[in-house]
Design an enzyme around this catalytic site. Structure first.
Site, short mmCIF file in Angstrom:
data_model
loop_
_atom_site.label_atom_id
_atom_site.label_comp_id
_atom_site.label_asym_id
_atom_site.label_seq_id
_atom_site.Cartn_x
_atom_site.Cartn_y
_atom_site.Cartn_z
N GLU A 466 -5.28 -1.46 -6.22
CA GLU A 466 -3.95 -1.55 -6.27
C GLU A 466 -3.37 -1.93 -7.77
OE1 GLU A 466 -4.35 -1.59 -2.02
OE2 GLU A 466 -5.68 -2.58 -3.65
N HIS A 536 -0.02 -6.97 6.84
CA HIS A 536 0.43 -5.62 6.78
C HIS A 536 1.94 -5.43 7.42
CE1 HIS A 536 -3.77 -4.78 6.63
NE2 HIS A 536 -3.81 -3.63 6.45
#
Length: 738
Positions: A466, A536
């Site tokens: 990321e 998440h």
């Protein structure tokens, strides 16, 4: 019986050392440029340390004295259009790139730095380091954030390793822009990028992630490690298993060199070889230059003054001074005399001294004759927020909410795919990147379906890195030629890349004085209720709203998604586009055969008019608020879909008019109370509209804990219709209706 077979690498790591033959073969013009540039950097840095000692440098002064050979030798092997970026210790690289840009034919010991353009360059650089309005960034960047895009100086960076992913974005643009001239994929006109960092940054995750990404994508990116042996006071051998940092390259498939950084010609030859490798389309390179900073991490004292280095060690390195090395070789070849050298130093010193004298004056309040900055040279305090965002300029028709064109029904997720396809078809600068966006028939939710087939070179399936791919998107946008759409599969993953998102992308435009836009669109989904648990599921709006630079949009309908995405791609600011999994399958009306309309920046939508309470919400909670309003018909609610959530884009006209009418406010969101968007919003509302409020601002949020995997606990953690109804009840109680 088992067998053991040594593994070999796909590429080489070699050590390059110069001989007398190399010095004899070096062009006199090259050696002259080396000499002039290094002495300019050295004298400039000595003056900066003097100013720091007088208290005129606000903040740290990270001197590069001792490391001039690595910067100058490297930059002289580059073209004007090649890009470089660096670290907090980046004066030498910035000066070398600027001088090379201004003097593409080289610099001579006769002319030195007398040229007016060079003097102005030195003046602007010194002004920036001192925080003055004449600096390249108007004083906002200072010593650690130096940028001059015209010269290919992409920006130095105060976060260790923070600039490395940004450099990958520039390198991707160079590779994509290059004209492939033969079947091998070689592109002889390809630009290259060099990212400079130290031994400390070689252990940073963002650096290692970018190693892998650059190697996987054959980017023309050179990782230049200035190994000065110390991260502040910690020796490289204390924190690294193998202090030969160049040895890391082959493990990633990166061709690597190790050189003596105190030998500028060795650095030049290594960089030239690396450039040839990259321009031929063979991918990333790495150079480790072992060098030495003569002073402490910052300030005018040597490391020995702080006890982590010995004076003997410092002397051994000073005896190998790169400035002396070049002068000795030139004198041996009768290209330079001692008198010429001293005259050159005197003339450079005179120019830099004159620059400083134009910036400073005697402090009238000092009895000892101390200097101060001329007061007229400071930036205007009233400009403190200027450059944080750009004024929005939309490139297409703006569709007002009252407009009623012919419509057709479309699922939310299909509307996403449709508008992304349309924008890629009409704008060759749009690039989509993220994990699995090129697979699974459009990523994990189908939002990018069909795009890889239609635009194979602009849909980039990334590694699970990321920091690297977020930073690459930021660097790509800074080129001014590309508009990256970066997908984060789940919003929680944004924190993995928090440095790139908040310290780099969000701050860059303001920090560098608005020299470039930052048109990054970041897509991410909120997955509350999907059973994915604590890591998440989150809603990041509350965190983004408290960080500078970002705009935030939260579409609640397919129609709004298309218009807001088009608007987001028109802006020169970074925009977070939030999506909610509950909305993906929802159908809604969109204009028929029109995917080009925009929705205005900073305009909320009144979804239901009412007289008793103003309900403010976004994403999936807008529909729940409307359901609650219908069930509580005795409480006439005005429901406003905020759509734009950032500080600069909130529709205060619509919000204020509603509050003035209802005198009551209920903020409805789904996520955890600790990261609540409504907490910030409630504070701002009470500051603006306190006199209109008949009761405390009421809020609906989830609980403190992040959602759990258990279906029961997840439902308890997140706000739902029952919680919204409870919020309506609380408003009604204060009004005496229940």
């Amino acid at each position: 019986m088992s067998t053991s077979t040594p593994l070999t690498y796909s590429t080489e790591c070699t050590e390059l050392r110069t001989t007398r033959d190399d010095w004899d073969a070096a062009a006199p013009e090259l050696l002259e440029s080396m000499l002039v540039q290094m002495h300019t950097v050295r004298i400039f840095e000595e003056v900066v340390l003097q100013l720091a000692g007088e208290g005129l440098v606000h903040g740290p002064a990270h001197s590069s004295i001792g490391q001039e050979g690595a910067a100058v030798g490297s930059v002289l092997a580059l073209r004007e259009a090649d890009g470089v970026n660096g670290t907090h210790r980046g004066h030498h690289q910035f000066l070398a790139k600027g001088l090379s840009f201004l003097c593409p034919e080289g610099m001579s010991i006769v002319d030195g730095v007398k040229d007016d353009q060079i003097v102005e360059f030195i003046h602007r650089t010194m002004s920036e380091i001192l925080g003055l309005k004449a600096g390249f960034s108007g004083g906002r960047g200072g010593s650690m954030h130096l940028q001059w895009l015209q010269a290919g100086a992409l920006g130095t960076n105060a976060i260790v390793g923070g600039g490395v992913p940004l450099a990958a974005g520039n390198a991707w643009a160079q590779r994509h822009d290059a004209e492939v001239i033969d079947g091998s994929g070689a592109a002889q006109d390809m630009g290259v990028t060099v990212t400079y960092f130290g031994d400390g940054a070689s252990n940073i995750g963002s650096t290692l992630e970018t190693f892998n990404l650059a190697a996987a994508w054959d980017l023309p990116l050179c990782f230049f490690i200035e190994n000065n042996l110390y991260a502040v006071s910690t020796h490289v051998s204390d924190v690294t298993g193998d202090p030969r940092l160049a040895a890391r390259g082959p493990g990633f498939g990166i061709r690597s060199w190790r050189v003596d950084g105190m030998d500028p010609l060795a650095v030049y030859l290594a960089q030239r070889a690396a450039v040839e490798h990259m321009r031929a389309g063979r991918g990333a390179t790495l150079i480790e230059a072992e060098t030495y900073r003569y002073f402490h991490q910052n300030g005018p004292f040597p490391g020995s003054a702080f006890g982590y280095r010995s004076k003997e060690e410092e002397k051994q390195w000073r005896d190998r001074d790169p400035l002396h090395k070049v002068a000795e070789e030139m004198m041996r070849r009768k290209l330079l005399t001692e008198d010429q050298l001293q005259d050159l130093r005197a003339r450079i010193t005179a120019v830099i001294t004159q620059v400083v004298e134009g910036i400073t004056e005697k402090d009238p309040a000092s009895a000892k004759g101390a200097r101060r900055i001329h007061p007229a040279l400071w930036p205007d305090p009233a400009t403190v927020d200027e450059g944080l965002r750009m004024d929005p300029v939309l490139c297409g028709e703006v569709l007002e909410d009252s407009a009623q064109p012919a419509t057709t029904q479309r699922r939310f997720v299909d509307a996403i795919a449709d508008v992304l396809d349309r924008r890629m078809a009409t704008d060759p600068g749009v690039v989509i990147l993220g994990e699995d966006v090129h697979r699974l028939k459009g990523g994990t939710n189908g939002a990018t379906r069909g795009l890889k087939d239609s635009y194979p070179d602009r849909v980039l399936g990334t590694p699970i890195s990321e920091n690297a791919f977020a930073g690459l998107g930021g660097g790509l946008s800074m080129t001014g030629r590309y508009k990256p759409i970066v997908e984060f599969m789940y919003s929680d993953f944004l924190w993995v890349a928090a440095d790139q998102i908040f310290n780099q992308i969000g701050k860059a435009r303001h920090m560098f004085g608005g020299q470039s836009g930052m048109p990054v669109v970041l897509r991410s989904k909120v997955a509350m209720g999907a059973g994915y648990g604590s890591q998440h599921s989150m809603d990041p709006a509350g965190i983004f709203a408290t960080n500078p630079g970002w705009r935030i949009v939260a579409p609640a309908t397919p129609r709004d998604y298309i218009g807001l995405m088009n608007t987001a791609l028109d802006l020169q600011d970074p925009v977070l586009v939030l999506e909610h999994v509950d909305l993906y399958a929802v159908k809604g009306e969109i204009p028929e055969a029109d995917l080009d309309y925009r929705l205005p920046v900073g305009k909320a939508a009144v979804r239901r008019t009412g007289q008793d309470v103003t309900v403010l919400s976004y994403l999936n909670m807008v529909d729940l608020s409307l359901q609650a309003a219908e069930q509580r018909a005795d409480l006439d609610a005005e429901v406003i879909d905020l759509r734009w959530l950032d500080r600069a884009s909130l529709d205060w006209d619509t919000i204020g008019a509603s509050i003035a009418k209802t005198n009551n406010v209920l903020i409805v969101e789904q996520g955890a109370s600790g990261t609540s968007y409504g907490g910030w919003l409630a504070d701002e509302i009470q500051r603006r509209y306190f006199d209109h409020l008949d009761q405390p601002i009421q809020r609906v949020t989830g609980h403190e804990a992040a959602p759990s995997i258990s279906k029961v606990l997840e439902a308890a953690a997140n706000a739902d219709l029952d919680d919204v109804l409870a919020g309506f009840d609380e408003v009604a109680r204060h009004l005496g209706l229940s």
